[in-house]
Design a protein around this motif. Structure first.
Motif, PDB file in Angstrom:
ATOM      1  N   LEU A 396     -94.058 -20.615  12.260  1.00 35.26           N
ATOM      2  CA  LEU A 396     -93.446 -19.269  12.334  1.00 35.26           C
ATOM      3  C   LEU A 396     -93.125 -18.938  13.782  1.00 35.26           C
ATOM      4  N   VAL A 397     -91.896 -18.446  14.014  1.00 36.29           N
ATOM      5  CA  VAL A 397     -91.501 -17.965  15.338  1.00 36.29           C
ATOM      6  C   VAL A 397     -90.814 -16.619  15.146  1.00 36.29           C
ATOM      7  N   CYS A 398     -91.257 -15.618  15.885  1.00 36.14           N
ATOM      8  CA  CYS A 398     -90.671 -14.282  15.783  1.00 36.14           C
ATOM      9  C   CYS A 398     -90.459 -13.722  17.181  1.00 36.14           C
ATOM     10  N   LEU A 407     -83.896 -21.973  14.980  1.00 33.68           N
ATOM     11  CA  LEU A 407     -84.567 -22.633  13.869  1.00 33.68           C
ATOM     12  C   LEU A 407     -84.230 -24.122  13.840  1.00 33.68           C
ATOM     13  N   LEU A 408     -82.933 -24.441  13.917  1.00 35.50           N
ATOM     14  CA  LEU A 408     -82.514 -25.843  13.865  1.00 35.50           C
ATOM     15  C   LEU A 408     -83.048 -26.621  15.073  1.00 35.50           C
ATOM     16  N   GLY A 409     -83.025 -25.992  16.250  1.00 33.43           N
ATOM     17  CA  GLY A 409     -83.530 -26.671  17.444  1.00 33.43           C
ATOM     18  C   GLY A 409     -85.028 -26.941  17.359  1.00 33.43           C
ATOM     19  N   THR A 410     -85.771 -25.959  16.840  1.00 35.68           N
ATOM     20  CA  THR A 410     -87.218 -26.137  16.688  1.00 35.68           C
ATOM     21  C   THR A 410     -87.524 -27.263  15.711  1.00 35.68           C
ATOM     22  N   LEU A 411     -86.771 -27.294  14.603  1.00 33.05           N
ATOM     23  CA  LEU A 411     -86.977 -28.344  13.606  1.00 33.05           C
ATOM     24  C   LEU A 411     -86.658 -29.724  14.176  1.00 33.05           C
ATOM     25  N   GLY A 453     -88.632 -27.440   3.894  1.00 31.41           N
ATOM     26  CA  GLY A 453     -87.699 -26.324   3.820  1.00 31.41           C
ATOM     27  C   GLY A 453     -87.903 -25.363   4.973  1.00 31.41           C
ATOM     28  N   ALA A 454     -86.852 -24.567   5.263  1.00 29.31           N
ATOM     29  CA  ALA A 454     -86.929 -23.638   6.393  1.00 29.31           C
ATOM     30  C   ALA A 454     -85.895 -22.529   6.199  1.00 29.31           C
ATOM     31  N   GLY A 455     -86.037 -21.457   6.997  1.00 29.16           N
ATOM     32  CA  GLY A 455     -85.057 -20.389   6.929  1.00 29.16           C
ATOM     33  C   GLY A 455     -85.454 -19.206   7.785  1.00 29.16           C
ATOM     34  N   MET A 456     -84.582 -18.189   7.807  1.00 27.49           N
ATOM     35  CA  MET A 456     -84.848 -16.938   8.514  1.00 27.49           C
ATOM     36  C   MET A 456     -85.396 -15.940   7.496  1.00 27.49           C
ATOM     37  N   PHE A 457     -86.533 -15.327   7.796  1.00 28.71           N
ATOM     38  CA  PHE A 457     -87.123 -14.365   6.858  1.00 28.71           C
ATOM     39  C   PHE A 457     -86.135 -13.225   6.576  1.00 28.71           C
ATOM     40  N   LEU A 472     -88.167 -16.839  12.162  1.00 29.90           N
ATOM     41  CA  LEU A 472     -87.850 -18.089  11.471  1.00 29.90           C
ATOM     42  C   LEU A 472     -89.139 -18.707  10.961  1.00 29.90           C
ATOM     43  N   ALA A 473     -89.035 -19.435   9.867  1.00 26.18           N
ATOM     44  CA  ALA A 473     -90.209 -20.087   9.275  1.00 26.18           C
ATOM     45  C   ALA A 473     -89.799 -21.438   8.702  1.00 26.18           C
ATOM     46  N   PHE A 474     -90.706 -22.396   8.762  1.00 27.27           N
ATOM     47  CA  PHE A 474     -90.429 -23.704   8.169  1.00 27.27           C
ATOM     48  C   PHE A 474     -91.738 -24.345   7.735  1.00 27.27           C
ATOM     49  N   GLY A 475     -91.671 -25.253   6.773  1.00 32.51           N
ATOM     50  CA  GLY A 475     -92.878 -25.895   6.286  1.00 32.51           C
ATOM     51  C   GLY A 475     -92.564 -27.170   5.529  1.00 32.51           C
ATOM     52  N   MET A 476     -93.638 -27.887   5.195  1.00 32.87           N
ATOM     53  CA  MET A 476     -93.493 -29.129   4.413  1.00 32.87           C
ATOM     54  C   MET A 476     -94.838 -29.514   3.843  1.00 32.87           C
ATOM     55  N   GLY A 477     -94.822 -30.418   2.851  1.00 33.90           N
ATOM     56  CA  GLY A 477     -96.046 -30.945   2.283  1.00 33.90           C
ATOM     57  C   GLY A 477     -96.519 -32.155   3.067  1.00 33.90           C
ATOM     58  N   ILE A 478     -97.774 -32.143   3.470  1.00 35.77           N
ATOM     59  CA  ILE A 478     -98.294 -33.218   4.317  1.00 35.77           C
ATOM     60  C   ILE A 478     -98.462 -34.508   3.520  1.00 35.77           C
ATOM     61  N   GLU A 479     -98.866 -34.407   2.243  1.00 36.41           N
ATOM     62  CA  GLU A 479     -99.019 -35.620   1.438  1.00 36.41           C
ATOM     63  C   GLU A 479     -97.698 -36.373   1.320  1.00 36.41           C
TER      64      GLU A 479
END
Length: 513
Positions: A396-398, A407-411, A453-457, A472-479
């Motif tokens: 999360l970045v606010c 968002l894209l640069g952070t990813l 997945g990711a996006g702007m809240f 901005l927020a992004f996440g993924m499954g570690i498994e």
């Protein structure tokens, strides 16, 4: 003589040479005799024998002999009869005995009555009906003859020194006695014998001298020059060394720690949240309607204890309700239904870590850079790619100047540090807009695969929380990442105790962070 024999002789330990010399003069020598003649202890003799056997120089034969004798209880049974025999003797005369009179009539200890009755039924000598013990036809047949176990008792009674081997007609009786406690003493005697093999005979024919050999040098030997006169034992530097399995992190923990380090190096702080969360933070704070399919029992674990959770600040609850019902001042029309506090209070096992992000936004002032890594729970069916609990990572970045480009640069930076080339494609998520999915390129497969997945809240998420800055927020499954990293096709492998797989997984991936 072949070079192989000469090489083997050079590599023999002094104890191995001593053992071979003893066998040369006396091929029938026992380990005890060799130990006495050479001054070696028996453990050293057997160690040398094992080493010689592994080199096909001698053969080691092992013989185990068992000796059987009666315990004190066994001797008493041999003299006075087994408990079931004493009952049968009474039954042979009276045909039946009342259970309450059993101990006195048969003159057996009350503690033995249960065991005696069990053996009576097993041998089919008697049956019990309504508290009365009756003799059977089989019992009548054995009233005047001994059973096979009783024959063994009599045999051992008359052979006080024990017996090494029963005849075939006594073996069944012996098995019956070994199934009973405190009747037999069983003593095992193990003996070893050695036999020279052709390679051993060739070594003795070639001949060798027995001389103490140095395996390591002391400071004194080096200082005084004594090392020059020592006989050194040769070593085969090409011999295979034993495989050492060092302790290491579980592969899944290795990836989690790697992700944490990436986030921390990028200036993020960590928040963990709780496994048990209210439906408010898990769903409502993310502008997910209360009649959404994801909230149903087949997707979410609802708890009975605690049945409900406390709601947060009243103003936050009120703003969230208005946003759901009418959209409030977000520019949205909401979901057009009556929002319920009772539904929001429901206790759930968190279905994602995004609720940690909304709670963090409410409790902290921007600018914010936060991440979380933790377990989440969903009512999934076990298969090769689904588990009811797994790990998610959330970022999360606010701040006032945060945009979709950030968002894209952070990813890109995040996935670069994981060692992947990344690209993006449009996507839909209910609580972000704009939204995107991240795809990474796998060279070994020559294809792209979706990883997170990711996006702007959306304003409907941020404004009830009192946030008037973009996030901005992004996440993924570690498994999923672990399956790619370790080339695993079945997610269940990550949680199995497959020791071979765990040993074979490299200690580190070697990605430069």
């Amino acid at each position: 003589m072949s070079e192989d024999i000469k090489k083997t002789i050079r590599e023999l330990h002094i104890y191995e040479k001593k053992l071979l010399k003893e066998l040369e003069s006396n091929p029938e020598a026992t380990p005890e005799a060799i130990a006495e003649n050479t001054g070696m202890d028996i453990k050293s003799v057997m160690s040398a024998a094992g080493s010689l056997a592994s080199k096909d120089i001698i053969e080691v034969d092992k013989e185990v002999k068992k000796t059987y004798s009666l315990t004190d209880d066994g001797l008493e049974y041999a003299n006075n009869g087994l408990p079931e025999r004493r009952i049968l003797d009474v039954l042979a005369e009276k045909k039946e005995i009342s259970m309450k009179d059993l101990a006195s009539e048969a003159d057996i200890d009350k503690k033995e009555t249960g065991i005696a009755l069990g053996w009576l039924r097993q041998k089919n000598w008697a049956q019990i009906d309504k508290g009365v013990i009756n003799i059977t036809e089989m019992g009548k047949d054995f009233a005047d003859k001994a059973g096979v176990d009783e024959k063994v008792l009599e045999y051992l009674k008359n052979n006080a020194d024990g017996v090494k081997l029963f005849t075939d007609d006594l073996r069944d009786g012996f098995k019956k006695l070994t199934g009973r406690k405190n009747i037999l003493n069983i003593k095992k005697e193990t003996s070893h014998s050695f036999k020279l093999l052709p390679k051993g005979e060739a070594i003795l024919k070639e001949g060798f001298t027995i001389q103490e050999q140095a395996t390591q040098l002391t400071h004194q030997q080096l200082k005084e020059g004594e090392w020059k006169n020592l006989e050194y034992r040769p070593y085969d530097i090409n011999a295979e060394a034993p495989v050492a399995f060092a302790g290491k992190k579980h592969p899944l923990r290795e990836i989690i720690d790697e992700i944490r380090e990436i986030f921390l190096n990028m200036g993020f702080i960590e928040d963990n949240g709780e496994y048990v969360e209210s439906a408010f933070w898990n769903f409502d704070s993310l502008f997910q309607p209360q009649d959404h399919a994801a909230r149903e029992m087949q997707d979410t674990f609802y708890l009975k204890n605690p049945l409900t959770c406390d709601l947060p600040d009243d103003d936050l609850v009120k703003r969230t309700a208005e946003t759901h019902e009418t959209g409030a001042d977000t520019g949205s029309i909401g979901w057009k239904y009556d929002w319920s506090e009772d539904v929001a209070r429901q206790s759930v096992l968190r279905t994602h870590t995004t609720g940690i992000s909304t709670k963090h936004l409410f409790e902290h002032e921007p600018p914010i850079k936060m991440f979380s890594v933790g377990r989440v729970f969903r009512r999934e069916t076990f298969d090769y790619k689904h588990l009811p609990e797994f790990h998610q990572v959330e970022g999360l970045v606010c701040g006032p100047d945060i945009s979709y480009q950030n968002l894209l640069g952070t990813l890109k930076e995040f996935y670069k540090k994981l060692g992947f080339e990344v690209r993006f494609r449009p996507a839909y998520f209910p609580y972000t807009y704009l939204s995107t999915e991240s795809e990474i390129y796998l060279e070994e497969k020559g294809s792209w695969i979706e990883l997170g997945g990711a996006g702007m809240f959306r304003p409907e998420v941020l404004k009830p929380l009192g946030i008037d800055q973009p996030a901005l927020a992004f996440g993924m499954g570690i498994e999923r990442l672990a399956m790619i990293r370790y080339d695993v096709e079945d997610i269940r492998m990550l949680y199995k105790s497959d020791i071979k797989w765990l040993r074979d997984v490299p200690l580190t991936k070697g990605v430069e962070l």
